[in-house]
Enzyme design. Sequence first.
Site, PDB file in Angstrom:
ATOM      1  N   LYS A 224       0.840  -1.190   0.000  1.00 44.44           N
ATOM      2  CA  LYS A 224       0.000   0.000   0.000  1.00 44.44           C
ATOM      3  C   LYS A 224       0.876   1.242   0.000  1.00 44.44           C
ATOM      4  CE  LYS A 224      -3.415   2.577   2.494  1.00 44.44           C
ATOM      5  NZ  LYS A 224      -4.250   2.773   3.662  1.00 44.44           N
TER       6      LYS A 224
ATOM      7  N   GLU B 231       0.081   9.045   3.728  1.00 44.99           N
ATOM      8  CA  GLU B 231       0.572   8.975   5.108  1.00 44.99           C
ATOM      9  C   GLU B 231       1.807   8.092   5.251  1.00 44.99           C
ATOM     10  OE1 GLU B 231      -1.592   9.853   8.217  1.00 44.99           O
ATOM     11  OE2 GLU B 231      -2.066  11.365   6.699  1.00 44.99           O
TER      12      GLU B 231
ATOM     13  N   ARG C 214       3.727   4.039   3.662  1.00 40.12           N
ATOM     14  CA  ARG C 214       3.588   2.874   2.772  1.00 40.12           C
ATOM     15  C   ARG C 214       3.879   1.589   3.530  1.00 40.12           C
ATOM     16  NH1 ARG C 214       8.830   4.255  -0.815  1.00 40.12           N
ATOM     17  NH2 ARG C 214      10.261   4.228   0.914  1.00 40.12           N
TER      18      ARG C 214
ATOM     19  N   ASP D 167      -9.633   3.047  15.470  1.00 47.02           N
ATOM     20  CA  ASP D 167      -9.957   3.149  14.037  1.00 47.02           C
ATOM     21  C   ASP D 167     -10.551   1.822  13.555  1.00 47.02           C
ATOM     22  OD1 ASP D 167     -10.112   4.179  11.467  1.00 47.02           O
ATOM     23  OD2 ASP D 167      -7.994   3.852  10.999  1.00 47.02           O
TER      24      ASP D 167
HETATM   25  N1  ATP Z   1       0.326  -7.592   9.200  1.00 50.05           N
HETATM   26  C1  ATP Z   1      -0.310  -7.576   8.035  1.00 50.05           C
HETATM   27  N2  ATP Z   1      -0.427  -8.706   7.286  1.00 50.05           N
HETATM   28  C2  ATP Z   1      -1.074  -8.675   6.098  1.00 50.05           C
HETATM   29  N3  ATP Z   1      -1.632  -7.566   5.553  1.00 50.05           N
HETATM   30  C3  ATP Z   1      -1.540  -6.408   6.240  1.00 50.05           C
HETATM   31  C4  ATP Z   1      -0.900  -6.348   7.520  1.00 50.05           C
HETATM   32  N4  ATP Z   1      -0.955  -5.087   7.967  1.00 50.05           N
HETATM   33  C5  ATP Z   1      -1.610  -4.378   7.030  1.00 50.05           C
HETATM   34  N5  ATP Z   1      -1.987  -5.158   5.990  1.00 50.05           N
HETATM   35  C6  ATP Z   1      -2.710  -4.726   4.768  1.00 50.05           C
HETATM   36  O1  ATP Z   1      -2.343  -3.385   4.463  1.00 50.05           O
HETATM   37  C7  ATP Z   1      -3.466  -2.495   4.595  1.00 50.05           C
HETATM   38  C8  ATP Z   1      -3.043  -1.183   5.237  1.00 50.05           C
HETATM   39  O2  ATP Z   1      -2.482  -1.426   6.532  1.00 50.05           O
HETATM   40  P1  ATP Z   1      -2.812  -0.508   7.795  1.00 50.05           P
HETATM   41  O3  ATP Z   1      -4.275  -0.509   8.018  1.00 50.05           O
HETATM   42  O4  ATP Z   1      -1.930  -0.931   8.915  1.00 50.05           O
HETATM   43  O5  ATP Z   1      -2.304   0.885   7.249  1.00 50.05           O
HETATM   44  P2  ATP Z   1      -3.020   2.280   7.029  1.00 50.05           P
HETATM   45  O6  ATP Z   1      -4.499   2.154   7.031  1.00 50.05           O
HETATM   46  O7  ATP Z   1      -2.353   2.930   5.894  1.00 50.05           O
HETATM   47  O8  ATP Z   1      -2.516   2.899   8.360  1.00 50.05           O
HETATM   48  P3  ATP Z   1      -2.812   4.253   9.120  1.00 50.05           P
HETATM   49  O9  ATP Z   1      -4.319   4.386   9.126  1.00 50.05           O
HETATM   50  O10 ATP Z   1      -2.206   3.992  10.477  1.00 50.05           O
HETATM   51  O11 ATP Z   1      -2.110   5.314   8.326  1.00 50.05           O
HETATM   52  C9  ATP Z   1      -4.493  -3.275   5.413  1.00 50.05           C
HETATM   53  O12 ATP Z   1      -5.814  -2.858   5.149  1.00 50.05           O
HETATM   54  C10 ATP Z   1      -4.213  -4.699   4.983  1.00 50.05           C
HETATM   55  O13 ATP Z   1      -4.840  -4.972   3.743  1.00 50.05           O
HETATM   56 MG    MG Z   2      -5.833   0.837   7.986  1.00 48.66          MG
END
Ligand code: ATP
Ligand code: MG
Length: 224
Positions: free
Chosen positions: A7, A11, A13, A132
């Site tokens: 991703k 914010e 990656r 969240d």
């Molecule tokens: N430990 C993990 N194992 C597998 N997939 C993961 C894992 N952590 C995150 N993901 C995948 O990556 C996506 C984004 O991760 P995460 O929700 O932690 O980040 P974010 O939403 O960008 O974070 P933030 O809201 O803190 O900025 C998740 O929705 C999931 O699909």
């Molecule tokens: Mg998230």
Amino acid sequence: MSVEILKQGAEGRLYLGDFKGEPCLIKERFVKKYRHPELDTQITRQRMKAEAKASGRCLAAGILAPKILHSDLNTHKLYMEYFDKAKTAKQLIQEIVASQAEEQAKKSLLEFCTRIGGIIGKMHSNHIIHGDLTTSNILIDPKGGDYDIVLIDFGLSHYNQATEDKGVDLYVLERALISTHSEQPFLFENILAEYRRTCGKDEQAVLSKFEEVRARGRKRTMIG
Ligand SMILES: Nc1ncnc2c1ncn2[C@@H]1O[C@H](COP(=O)(O)OP(=O)(O)OP(=O)(O)O)[C@@H](O)[C@H]1O
Ligand SMILES: [Mg+2]
């Protein structure tokens, strides 16, 4: 060397990497140029610490979350366990709706909601506030014919016994479900039904707080 990026957002990656030779997921937060540098560093560190702490607390309480392998506050990188076969609850719900006949889909979704409600109840009875709760922050990890539920993305989490915070956590989830899964309006009430059974002795107090938060939310929507 090419890295596999899961991703990439404004914010930060998420990408696959390794820690001490073991494959892992790296969650990197970017510096926000528009913020005051000191404040930005403080916020980033606070979120990284919150994420590591809450994951550890969940695991100690028997709730699945990624193991945090390493936290580098200087480069803003968290190294964590990667669930390579997992999908998000959002994806799973959408797949169930698309692939199953209506009756069967509803049955599968209700079972799923029961599992989610139980886990959130357990999390709150351990006084962990997620901050969240959305269907993108819940992972479904297939296990044989079954699956595990793994909570992720604890950057906004904290530890608090207050019923208010638990009520807000539930409200955030309700809003997320309404906006992401509007075709399945019954999801939240079914999550809540199991939540009540598991959230512990202050169940009633949390639910009245939730109603209060919801009423405040409505008022705000009306005022605009
Ligand atoms: N430990 C993990 N194992 C597998 N997939 C993961 C894992 N952590 C995150 N993901 C995948 O990556 C996506 C984004 O991760 P995460 O929700 O932690 O980040 P974010 O939403 O960008 O974070 P933030 O809201 O803190 O900025 C998740 O929705 C999931 O699909
Ligand atoms: Mg998230």
